[in-house]
Design a protein around this motif. Structure first.
Motif, mmCIF file in Angstrom:
data_model
loop_
_atom_site.group_PDB
_atom_site.id
_atom_site.type_symbol
_atom_site.label_atom_id
_atom_site.label_comp_id
_atom_site.label_asym_id
_atom_site.label_seq_id
_atom_site.Cartn_x
_atom_site.Cartn_y
_atom_site.Cartn_z
ATOM 1 N N ARG A 1 -7.547 2.963 -4.138
ATOM 2 C CA ARG A 1 -8.184 1.669 -4.454
ATOM 3 C C ARG A 1 -7.164 0.673 -5.011
ATOM 4 O O ARG A 1 -7.222 -0.514 -4.720
ATOM 5 N N GLU A 2 -6.223 1.154 -5.794
ATOM 6 C CA GLU A 2 -5.166 0.273 -6.315
ATOM 7 C C GLU A 2 -4.306 -0.240 -5.167
ATOM 8 O O GLU A 2 -3.906 -1.404 -5.154
ATOM 9 N N SER B 1 -5.518 -8.606 1.744
ATOM 10 C CA SER B 1 -6.781 -7.851 1.718
ATOM 11 C C SER B 1 -7.113 -7.210 3.066
ATOM 12 O O SER B 1 -8.249 -7.242 3.532
ATOM 13 N N ARG C 1 -6.120 -3.021 -3.513
ATOM 14 C CA ARG C 1 -6.042 -4.241 -4.330
ATOM 15 C C ARG C 1 -4.657 -4.876 -4.262
ATOM 16 O O ARG C 1 -4.513 -6.093 -4.375
ATOM 17 N N THR D 1 -9.741 -1.977 3.246
ATOM 18 C CA THR D 1 -11.027 -1.809 2.567
ATOM 19 C C THR D 1 -11.260 -0.335 2.345
ATOM 20 O O THR D 1 -10.928 0.507 3.179
ATOM 21 N N CYS E 1 0.835 -1.202 0.000
ATOM 22 C CA CYS E 1 0.000 0.000 0.000
ATOM 23 C C CYS E 1 0.872 1.256 0.000
ATOM 24 O O CYS E 1 0.618 2.200 -0.758
ATOM 25 N N CYS F 1 -2.762 -5.108 -1.691
ATOM 26 C CA CYS F 1 -2.515 -5.759 -0.404
ATOM 27 C C CYS F 1 -2.644 -7.277 -0.560
ATOM 28 O O CYS F 1 -3.705 -7.773 -0.955
ATOM 29 N N THR G 1 2.416 1.729 -3.359
ATOM 30 C CA THR G 1 1.452 2.097 -4.399
ATOM 31 C C THR G 1 0.919 3.511 -4.220
ATOM 32 O O THR G 1 0.776 4.247 -5.197
#
Length: 66
Positions: free
Chosen positions: A48-49, A57, A52, A60, A16, A54, A19
């Motif tokens: 949001r990318e 997950s 995704r 959220t 995260c 992670c 990104t």
């Protein structure tokens, strides 16, 4: 936008932060955290990318209802 990081799931992979470094960082223990003042994603198109990316997950992202 609301971002939630499940600290019980996070493994500290750092995807995260790689990104979306303008929103995510890693805390002193190496787990994902939101940068101060960025709790709403600050309009970053990469949030949001980052969620995704992670591998477990742990992140959220949902829309806030105003």
């Amino acid at each position: 936008m609301h971002i939630d990081i499940d600290k019980d799931v996070c493994i500290g992979a750092g995807q995260c932060a790689l990104t979306a470094p303008d929103v995510f960082t890693q805390d002193d223990d190496g787990y994902s955290a939101l940068l101060p003042g960025r709790e709403d994603g600050s309009g970053s198109p990469l949030v949001r990318e980052a969620a995704r990316a992670c591998p477990v997950s742990a992140i959220t992202v949902s829309e806030t209802v105003g």
